[in-house]
Motif scaffolding. Sequence first.
Motif, PDB file in Angstrom:
ATOM      1  N   MET A  99      33.416  73.251  31.739  1.00 22.65           N
ATOM      2  CA  MET A  99      35.066  73.391  31.919  1.00 22.65           C
ATOM      3  C   MET A  99      35.542  74.240  30.626  1.00 22.65           C
ATOM      4  SD  MET A  99      37.818  70.401  32.016  1.00 22.65           S
ATOM      5  CE  MET A  99      38.926  70.184  33.327  1.00 22.65           C
ATOM      6  N   ARG A 100      36.274  75.228  31.052  1.00 16.30           N
ATOM      7  CA  ARG A 100      36.861  76.296  29.922  1.00 16.30           C
ATOM      8  C   ARG A 100      38.070  75.638  29.307  1.00 16.30           C
ATOM      9  NH1 ARG A 100      34.951  81.429  31.234  1.00 16.30           N
ATOM     10  NH2 ARG A 100      36.120  82.129  29.493  1.00 16.30           N
ATOM     11  N   GLU A 101      38.339  76.339  28.350  1.00 17.62           N
ATOM     12  CA  GLU A 101      39.808  75.900  27.848  1.00 17.62           C
ATOM     13  C   GLU A 101      40.799  75.962  28.560  1.00 17.62           C
ATOM     14  OE1 GLU A 101      40.817  77.792  24.038  1.00 17.62           O
ATOM     15  OE2 GLU A 101      42.884  77.252  24.384  1.00 17.62           O
ATOM     16  N   PHE A 102      41.014  77.041  29.388  1.00 18.16           N
ATOM     17  CA  PHE A 102      42.096  77.224  30.167  1.00 18.16           C
ATOM     18  C   PHE A 102      42.206  76.362  31.625  1.00 18.16           C
ATOM     19  CE2 PHE A 102      42.292  80.601  27.364  1.00 18.16           C
ATOM     20  CZ  PHE A 102      43.304  80.597  26.764  1.00 18.16           C
ATOM     21  N   ASP A 103      40.673  75.990  32.070  1.00 20.81           N
ATOM     22  CA  ASP A 103      40.671  75.100  33.142  1.00 20.81           C
ATOM     23  C   ASP A 103      41.361  73.548  32.638  1.00 20.81           C
ATOM     24  OD1 ASP A 103      39.544  77.088  34.597  1.00 20.81           O
ATOM     25  OD2 ASP A 103      37.576  76.499  33.898  1.00 20.81           O
ATOM     26  N   ILE A 116      43.362  73.166  30.253  1.00 16.73           N
ATOM     27  CA  ILE A 116      45.087  73.139  30.077  1.00 16.73           C
ATOM     28  C   ILE A 116      45.512  72.958  31.545  1.00 16.73           C
ATOM     29  CG2 ILE A 116      46.935  74.505  29.183  1.00 16.73           C
ATOM     30  CD1 ILE A 116      45.097  75.544  27.166  1.00 16.73           C
ATOM     31  N   ASP A 117      44.988  73.795  32.524  1.00 10.42           N
ATOM     32  CA  ASP A 117      45.718  73.721  33.856  1.00 10.42           C
ATOM     33  C   ASP A 117      45.551  72.378  34.399  1.00 10.42           C
ATOM     34  OD1 ASP A 117      46.501  76.402  34.012  1.00 10.42           O
ATOM     35  OD2 ASP A 117      44.475  77.079  35.003  1.00 10.42           O
ATOM     36  N   HIS A 118      44.341  71.575  34.054  1.00  6.88           N
ATOM     37  CA  HIS A 118      44.325  70.354  34.616  1.00  6.88           C
ATOM     38  C   HIS A 118      45.254  69.170  34.179  1.00  6.88           C
ATOM     39  CE1 HIS A 118      42.012  66.510  35.993  1.00  6.88           C
ATOM     40  NE2 HIS A 118      42.559  66.128  34.921  1.00  6.88           N
ATOM     41  N   ILE A 119      45.392  69.375  32.634  1.00  2.21           N
ATOM     42  CA  ILE A 119      46.542  68.578  31.831  1.00  2.21           C
ATOM     43  C   ILE A 119      48.074  69.088  32.553  1.00  2.21           C
ATOM     44  CG2 ILE A 119      47.585  68.249  29.839  1.00  2.21           C
ATOM     45  CD1 ILE A 119      44.942  68.558  28.313  1.00  2.21           C
ATOM     46  N   ARG A 120      48.063  70.216  32.892  1.00  3.18           N
ATOM     47  CA  ARG A 120      49.470  70.866  33.199  1.00  3.18           C
ATOM     48  C   ARG A 120      49.868  70.279  34.421  1.00  3.18           C
ATOM     49  NH1 ARG A 120      50.786  77.277  33.521  1.00  3.18           N
ATOM     50  NH2 ARG A 120      53.224  77.126  34.229  1.00  3.18           N
TER      51      ARG A 120
END
Length: 318
Positions: free
Chosen positions: A1-5, A7-11
């Motif tokens: 998992m990448r940093e932006f994935d 954050i997207d999951h959290i968002r």
Amino acid sequence: MREFDLIDHIRARTGLPRGDVDLGIGDDAALLRVPEGQSLAVCVDTMVAGVHFPAGTAPRELGWKSLAVNLSDLAAMGATPAFATLALTLPVADARWIGDFVDGWLALAQQHDVALVGGDTTRGPLSITVAAHGYVPHGQAMRRDGARVGDIVAVSGTLGDGAAGLDVVENRVSGESASWLCVRLNRPTPRVALGGALRGIATACIDVSDGLTADLGHLCKASGVGACIAMNDLPLSAALTDYIDLPTARGWQLSGGDDYELCFTVAPAHWPEAQARAAAAGVPVCAIGVIEAEPGVRVIRADGQCIPAMAKGWDHFA
Ligand code: ADP
Ligand code: MG
């Protein structure tokens, strides 16, 4: 998992819709509205693996607790929670870990309608920093510095369960009382409704996170007073009594941490009203002592002897 994935999951899961959030996760900063006549109450707490929680603590518990400790601070001010930010430092970006963390977070966030509006994500030894924001009407926050000589000292719920829960985890104890104490350690109940109900009647308030005598000591110092509390009056849970001998339990009640109950002071004339409001908020409260002019916290022991409390609450640099 990448940093932006990540954050997207959290968002995708945490941006609860609120009319006062103009812009949440995704830009350089969140845009939030503070209602007319209200002050913004802001607090932040960091939890470091191995310091604030045992390294093996489940992510679900960490999600709940990292928010709960902040909502407890807002409750102690009499503030109503609204928003939070989350700075996560993780050794690895594990989708399952994040999913479980968010499950635990949401279980509490939904109860209090708290929107996650931003944060930061970095790599390193596990550390969780949450900031929570809430509202309180101008001039009505409960502060630490309002206690007066003669006020009653009271606490919510029961004390000592958090320290017992830690003992359970460290010694891998099982059983009904042990698991209840673990829940008290990992899923503390922030006393938000009680905090709001005590506004305008409590003269001072603090949440008990580092141990009763230490936290009451902070309140007394800020108010320029002292306190005398009776050991026999400290509220004990049935599970704690079942789990350990009374002298050990009393020690945990006085100086153990992680209880997240409210400790507040109230003029004797207002005590019946405070009890009625607490009952309406669904939280038991009990009187444990009185505010005195002499600085420091004193404890009347079971044998009737009054001794200075050893305020050995948690000190990161001691
Ligand atoms: P910047 O580099 O501008 O600080 P980031 O790339 O760190 O932005 O974050 C992008 C967006 O995602 C921001 O809106 C930030 O608030 C949000 N964000 C980053 N990490 C988290 C997190 N752990 N929880 C919630 N929001 C986060
Ligand atoms: Mg950033």
